[in-house]
Design a protein around this motif. Structure first.
Motif, PDB file in Angstrom:
ATOM      1  N   ARG A  11      15.078 -33.546  26.100  1.00 20.25           N
ATOM      2  CA  ARG A  11      14.530 -34.879  25.817  1.00 20.25           C
ATOM      3  C   ARG A  11      14.361 -35.034  24.309  1.00 20.25           C
ATOM      4  NH1 ARG A  11       9.044 -35.372  28.099  1.00 20.25           N
ATOM      5  NH2 ARG A  11       8.414 -34.625  26.068  1.00 20.25           N
ATOM      6  N   GLY A  12      14.975 -36.101  23.772  1.00 22.87           N
ATOM      7  CA  GLY A  12      14.817 -36.399  22.356  1.00 22.87           C
ATOM      8  C   GLY A  12      15.637 -35.550  21.421  1.00 22.87           C
ATOM      9  N   GLU A  13      16.586 -34.798  21.939  1.00 24.83           N
ATOM     10  CA  GLU A  13      17.443 -33.945  21.112  1.00 24.83           C
ATOM     11  C   GLU A  13      18.872 -34.037  21.623  1.00 24.83           C
ATOM     12  OE1 GLU A  13      15.792 -29.923  20.042  1.00 24.83           O
ATOM     13  OE2 GLU A  13      14.562 -30.403  21.793  1.00 24.83           O
ATOM     14  N   ASP A  14      19.802 -33.713  20.746  1.00 24.88           N
ATOM     15  CA  ASP A  14      21.191 -33.618  21.159  1.00 24.88           C
ATOM     16  C   ASP A  14      21.364 -32.288  21.887  1.00 24.88           C
ATOM     17  OD1 ASP A  14      23.912 -33.483  21.533  1.00 24.88           O
ATOM     18  OD2 ASP A  14      24.417 -33.511  19.400  1.00 24.88           O
ATOM     19  N   VAL A  15      21.608 -32.364  23.163  1.00 25.45           N
ATOM     20  CA  VAL A  15      21.692 -31.159  23.984  1.00 25.45           C
ATOM     21  C   VAL A  15      22.813 -30.226  23.497  1.00 25.45           C
ATOM     22  CG1 VAL A  15      23.195 -32.097  25.791  1.00 25.45           C
ATOM     23  CG2 VAL A  15      21.529 -30.364  26.369  1.00 25.45           C
ATOM     24  N   LEU A  16      23.869 -30.772  22.942  1.00 22.96           N
ATOM     25  CA  LEU A  16      24.961 -29.932  22.435  1.00 22.96           C
ATOM     26  C   LEU A  16      24.529 -29.085  21.240  1.00 22.96           C
ATOM     27  CD1 LEU A  16      27.920 -32.446  22.728  1.00 22.96           C
ATOM     28  CD2 LEU A  16      27.575 -30.371  24.092  1.00 22.96           C
ATOM     29  N   ALA A  17      23.599 -29.589  20.448  1.00 23.09           N
ATOM     30  CA  ALA A  17      23.124 -28.850  19.276  1.00 23.09           C
ATOM     31  C   ALA A  17      22.350 -27.598  19.664  1.00 23.09           C
ATOM     32  CB  ALA A  17      22.266 -29.757  18.404  1.00 23.09           C
ATOM     33  N   LEU A  18      21.928 -27.496  20.908  1.00 29.20           N
ATOM     34  CA  LEU A  18      21.167 -26.338  21.366  1.00 29.20           C
ATOM     35  C   LEU A  18      22.053 -25.176  21.801  1.00 29.20           C
ATOM     36  CD1 LEU A  18      18.431 -28.257  23.386  1.00 29.20           C
ATOM     37  CD2 LEU A  18      18.312 -27.411  21.023  1.00 29.20           C
ATOM     38  N   LEU A  19      23.348 -25.426  21.916  1.00 27.61           N
ATOM     39  CA  LEU A  19      24.261 -24.368  22.341  1.00 27.61           C
ATOM     40  C   LEU A  19      24.478 -23.350  21.224  1.00 27.61           C
ATOM     41  CD1 LEU A  19      27.018 -26.347  24.276  1.00 27.61           C
ATOM     42  CD2 LEU A  19      25.298 -24.808  25.220  1.00 27.61           C
ATOM     43  N   PRO A  20      24.719 -22.085  21.582  1.00 26.73           N
ATOM     44  CA  PRO A  20      24.954 -21.053  20.569  1.00 26.73           C
ATOM     45  C   PRO A  20      26.390 -21.040  20.043  1.00 26.73           C
ATOM     46  CG  PRO A  20      24.995 -20.062  22.731  1.00 26.73           C
ATOM     47  CD  PRO A  20      24.630 -21.520  22.923  1.00 26.73           C
ATOM     48  N   VAL A  21      27.248 -21.903  20.577  1.00 28.99           N
ATOM     49  CA  VAL A  21      28.645 -21.966  20.144  1.00 28.99           C
ATOM     50  C   VAL A  21      28.994 -23.403  19.784  1.00 28.99           C
ATOM     51  CG1 VAL A  21      29.375 -20.006  21.566  1.00 28.99           C
ATOM     52  CG2 VAL A  21      29.518 -22.320  22.499  1.00 28.99           C
ATOM     53  N   PRO A  22      29.913 -23.595  18.843  1.00 29.12           N
ATOM     54  CA  PRO A  22      30.341 -24.965  18.544  1.00 29.12           C
ATOM     55  C   PRO A  22      31.185 -25.516  19.699  1.00 29.12           C
ATOM     56  CG  PRO A  22      31.508 -23.384  17.154  1.00 29.12           C
ATOM     57  CD  PRO A  22      30.527 -22.610  17.973  1.00 29.12           C
ATOM     58  N   VAL A  23      31.126 -26.826  19.866  1.00 25.39           N
ATOM     59  CA  VAL A  23      31.909 -27.482  20.904  1.00 25.39           C
ATOM     60  C   VAL A  23      32.658 -28.665  20.302  1.00 25.39           C
ATOM     61  CG1 VAL A  23      30.379 -26.800  22.798  1.00 25.39           C
ATOM     62  CG2 VAL A  23      29.986 -28.952  21.607  1.00 25.39           C
ATOM     63  N   THR A  24      33.747 -29.027  20.948  1.00 25.14           N
ATOM     64  CA  THR A  24      34.507 -30.202  20.540  1.00 25.14           C
ATOM     65  C   THR A  24      34.792 -31.042  21.770  1.00 25.14           C
ATOM     66  OG1 THR A  24      36.580 -28.969  20.743  1.00 25.14           O
ATOM     67  CG2 THR A  24      35.608 -29.097  18.556  1.00 25.14           C
ATOM     68  N   PRO A  25      34.727 -32.367  21.613  1.00 23.25           N
ATOM     69  CA  PRO A  25      35.018 -33.225  22.765  1.00 23.25           C
ATOM     70  C   PRO A  25      36.484 -33.100  23.155  1.00 23.25           C
ATOM     71  CG  PRO A  25      34.646 -34.542  20.781  1.00 23.25           C
ATOM     72  CD  PRO A  25      34.402 -33.125  20.413  1.00 23.25           C
ATOM     73  N   THR A  26      36.745 -33.079  24.444  1.00 25.63           N
ATOM     74  CA  THR A  26      38.127 -33.001  24.920  1.00 25.63           C
ATOM     75  C   THR A  26      38.698 -34.385  25.173  1.00 25.63           C
ATOM     76  OG1 THR A  26      37.526 -32.922  27.258  1.00 25.63           O
ATOM     77  CG2 THR A  26      37.647 -30.797  26.072  1.00 25.63           C
ATOM     78  N   GLY A  27      37.826 -35.382  25.275  1.00 28.86           N
ATOM     79  CA  GLY A  27      38.262 -36.725  25.633  1.00 28.86           C
ATOM     80  C   GLY A  27      38.349 -36.928  27.135  1.00 28.86           C
ATOM     81  N   ALA A  28      38.163 -35.846  27.880  1.00 28.20           N
ATOM     82  CA  ALA A  28      38.215 -35.912  29.347  1.00 28.20           C
ATOM     83  C   ALA A  28      36.825 -36.206  29.901  1.00 28.20           C
ATOM     84  CB  ALA A  28      38.739 -34.592  29.920  1.00 28.20           C
ATOM     85  N   THR A  29      36.817 -36.681  31.120  1.00 27.62           N
ATOM     86  CA  THR A  29      35.571 -36.869  31.841  1.00 27.62           C
ATOM     87  C   THR A  29      35.658 -36.106  33.156  1.00 27.62           C
ATOM     88  OG1 THR A  29      36.348 -38.901  32.884  1.00 27.62           O
ATOM     89  CG2 THR A  29      35.082 -39.127  30.827  1.00 27.62           C
ATOM     90  N   ALA A  30      34.511 -35.912  33.770  1.00 25.20           N
ATOM     91  CA  ALA A  30      34.448 -35.167  35.025  1.00 25.20           C
ATOM     92  C   ALA A  30      33.444 -35.831  35.955  1.00 25.20           C
ATOM     93  CB  ALA A  30      34.033 -33.722  34.764  1.00 25.20           C
ATOM     94  N   THR A  31      33.639 -35.627  37.234  1.00 30.52           N
ATOM     95  CA  THR A  31      32.693 -36.108  38.235  1.00 30.52           C
ATOM     96  C   THR A  31      31.463 -35.202  38.251  1.00 30.52           C
ATOM     97  OG1 THR A  31      33.588 -34.718  39.988  1.00 30.52           O
ATOM     98  CG2 THR A  31      34.607 -36.910  39.684  1.00 30.52           C
ATOM     99  N   ALA A  32      30.416 -35.661  38.885  1.00 28.35           N
ATOM    100  CA  ALA A  32      29.208 -34.853  39.006  1.00 28.35           C
ATOM    101  C   ALA A  32      29.494 -33.557  39.760  1.00 28.35           C
ATOM    102  CB  ALA A  32      28.117 -35.642  39.709  1.00 28.35           C
ATOM    103  N   ASP A  33      30.327 -33.622  40.779  1.00 26.37           N
ATOM    104  CA  ASP A  33      30.647 -32.422  41.543  1.00 26.37           C
ATOM    105  C   ASP A  33      31.320 -31.373  40.657  1.00 26.37           C
ATOM    106  OD1 ASP A  33      30.863 -30.913  44.048  1.00 26.37           O
ATOM    107  OD2 ASP A  33      33.017 -31.297  43.852  1.00 26.37           O
TER     108      ASP A  33
END
Length: 156
Positions: A11-33
């Protein structure tokens, strides 16, 4: 259902910034499942629809060493080994950590949340419904099969 996955709600933070590794957007999306139970190890799934951002890491690899942030809820479901748990952080401090293994608490720290007394425990111990009750109580988020997640590649 036998879920084997982990998630971090922030809450109130970028959840990606909490990861121990860098990430890059793939441009893909996924379903909840797919996001909550996919088998891909090199990606994480993010939804920013509410006040609480959610990041799902079905491989559990990347959340194991994630920063807890200031206000977060980390959860994991290991249906195969009957291990379920959560860690709640408020204002940068861990206020509750509860982990069950084979139906018995293996870590029980902090004051129980009021919801814990209200959740039915099956005879075999906590399960996916128990974890989702904690998620809903803390974040207001429920499982939504229509939710779409952004896919991020992890740079290990």
């Amino acid at each position: 259902m036998g879920w084997n996955t982990s998630a971090l709600f922030a809450r109130g933070e970028d959840v990606l910034a909490l990861l121990p590794v860098p990430v890059t957007p793939t441009g893909a999306t996924a379903t909840a499942d797919e996001a909550t139970s996919g088998l891909a190890e090199e990606v994480v799934y993010v939804s920013r629809a509410e006040e609480w951002q959610q990041l799902w890491d079905p491989s559990v690899i990347h959340l194991a060493d994630a920063d807890t942030g200031q206000n977060s809820l980390s959860v994991f479901f290991f249906g195969v080994s009957s291990s379920y748990g959560f860690i709640l952080v408020e204002d940068g401090e861990v206020v509750r950590r509860l982990i069950y293994v084979d139906g018995e608490p293996s870590i029980d720290e902090g004051e129980p949340l009021p919801i814990e007394a209200e959740i039915p425990h099956p005879s075999w111990g906590p399960d996916e419904d128990w974890v989702w009750a904690i998620i809903k109580d803390v974040t207001g988020i429920t499982y939504d099969e229509d939710r779409i997640f952004e896919v991020y590649a992890c740079q290990d």
